[in-house]
Design a protein around this motif. Sequence first.
Motif, short mmCIF file in Angstrom:
data_model
loop_
_atom_site.label_atom_id
_atom_site.label_comp_id
_atom_site.label_asym_id
_atom_site.label_seq_id
_atom_site.Cartn_x
_atom_site.Cartn_y
_atom_site.Cartn_z
N PRO A 55 37.88 48.83 31.01
CA PRO A 55 36.59 48.21 31.34
C PRO A 55 35.46 48.78 30.50
N VAL A 56 34.61 47.89 30.03
CA VAL A 56 33.45 48.30 29.24
C VAL A 56 32.31 48.69 30.16
N THR A 57 32.18 47.95 31.26
CA THR A 57 31.17 48.23 32.28
C THR A 57 31.82 48.06 33.64
N ASP A 58 31.14 48.54 34.69
CA ASP A 58 31.62 48.27 36.03
C ASP A 58 31.66 46.76 36.25
N GLY A 59 32.77 46.28 36.76
CA GLY A 59 32.89 44.85 37.02
C GLY A 59 33.47 44.06 35.87
N ASP A 60 33.71 44.70 34.73
CA ASP A 60 34.32 44.02 33.59
C ASP A 60 35.70 43.50 34.02
N ALA A 61 35.95 42.20 33.85
CA ALA A 61 37.18 41.58 34.32
C ALA A 61 38.31 41.65 33.31
N TRP A 62 38.05 42.14 32.09
CA TRP A 62 39.11 42.10 31.09
C TRP A 62 40.38 42.85 31.48
N PRO A 63 40.32 44.02 32.12
CA PRO A 63 41.57 44.70 32.46
C PRO A 63 42.52 43.82 33.28
N GLN A 64 41.99 42.98 34.16
CA GLN A 64 42.85 42.09 34.94
C GLN A 64 43.50 41.04 34.04
N VAL A 65 42.73 40.52 33.08
CA VAL A 65 43.29 39.55 32.14
C VAL A 65 44.34 40.23 31.26
N HIS A 66 44.06 41.44 30.83
CA HIS A 66 45.02 42.19 30.02
C HIS A 66 46.33 42.36 30.78
N GLY A 67 46.24 42.63 32.06
CA GLY A 67 47.45 42.76 32.87
C GLY A 67 48.25 41.46 32.90
N LYS A 68 47.56 40.33 32.98
CA LYS A 68 48.25 39.04 32.95
C LYS A 68 48.91 38.79 31.60
N LEU A 69 48.25 39.23 30.52
CA LEU A 69 48.85 39.10 29.19
C LEU A 69 50.17 39.86 29.10
N LEU A 70 50.20 41.06 29.65
CA LEU A 70 51.41 41.88 29.59
C LEU A 70 52.49 41.37 30.51
N ASP A 71 52.14 40.52 31.45
CA ASP A 71 53.10 39.96 32.40
C ASP A 71 53.70 38.66 31.90
N ALA A 72 53.23 38.15 30.77
CA ALA A 72 53.66 36.84 30.27
C ALA A 72 54.37 36.97 28.93
N GLU A 73 55.47 36.25 28.80
CA GLU A 73 56.17 36.21 27.51
C GLU A 73 55.60 35.13 26.59
N ILE A 74 54.91 34.16 27.18
CA ILE A 74 54.35 33.04 26.43
C ILE A 74 52.85 32.99 26.67
N LEU A 75 52.07 32.91 25.61
CA LEU A 75 50.62 32.82 25.70
C LEU A 75 50.14 31.56 25.00
N VAL A 76 49.24 30.85 25.66
CA VAL A 76 48.58 29.70 25.05
C VAL A 76 47.07 29.96 25.09
N ILE A 77 46.46 29.99 23.94
CA ILE A 77 45.00 30.05 23.86
C ILE A 77 44.51 28.62 23.67
N ALA A 78 43.67 28.17 24.57
CA ALA A 78 43.16 26.79 24.52
C ALA A 78 41.66 26.84 24.28
N SER A 79 41.20 26.17 23.24
CA SER A 79 39.78 26.25 22.87
C SER A 79 39.25 24.88 22.47
#
Length: 201
Positions: A55-79
């Motif tokens: 986390p960069v600041t208190d409440g930064d949500a990235w660590p939770q997203v990072h955990g989901k990345l490590l839990d997935a074998e397939i990633l789709v970035i949609a933009s």
Amino acid sequence: MKALVINCTLKRSPDASNTEALAGVVTGQLEKEGVSDGLVRAVDLPIEPGVTSEPVTDGDAWPQVHGKLLDAEILVIASPTWLGRPSSVAQRVLERMDAMLSETDDGRPIAYNRVAGVVVTGNEDGAHHVISEISGALADIGYTIPGQAWTYWHLGPGPGPDYLDDERGREWSHRTGRAMAANLHAVARALAEHPVGAPPE
């Protein structure tokens, strides 16, 4: 096997997302292959700018997203496409993923033996540029990018209707999206059976 879609739309929930709708074609095909999927709409989360998994600041949500990345074998970035480029949200996601370059698992970069693809929508041209920018970044991080691991929808240069507002071009985009899903799944299975080892010393 698990897949994760990170939707990098600029629209906050509950607004309808064209990008999420097209990504749903890909996950629908993956579900038919027995792959479970998860979705993150990044703009809904307080993801701080930075290049760390912590986390960069208190409440930064990235660590939770990072955990989901490590839990997935397939990633789709949609933009979506804005000014011919990936969205600012997609850029922030990729910048935070940069930290994965220094994270290892049994000596291998943490993204090794994971596959990734790209979904793009927009009522302007530039989809191939967006696909190449995101795919290139994901390959740098260590993801394997199968052949034709993308789909997109747009109606050519200039302003026009959105994906959810126009049926034109959808058949091609959906067929390409199903092929994308099949290719991602096939390569993810191959890597699970024959994983890439740690780089030579």
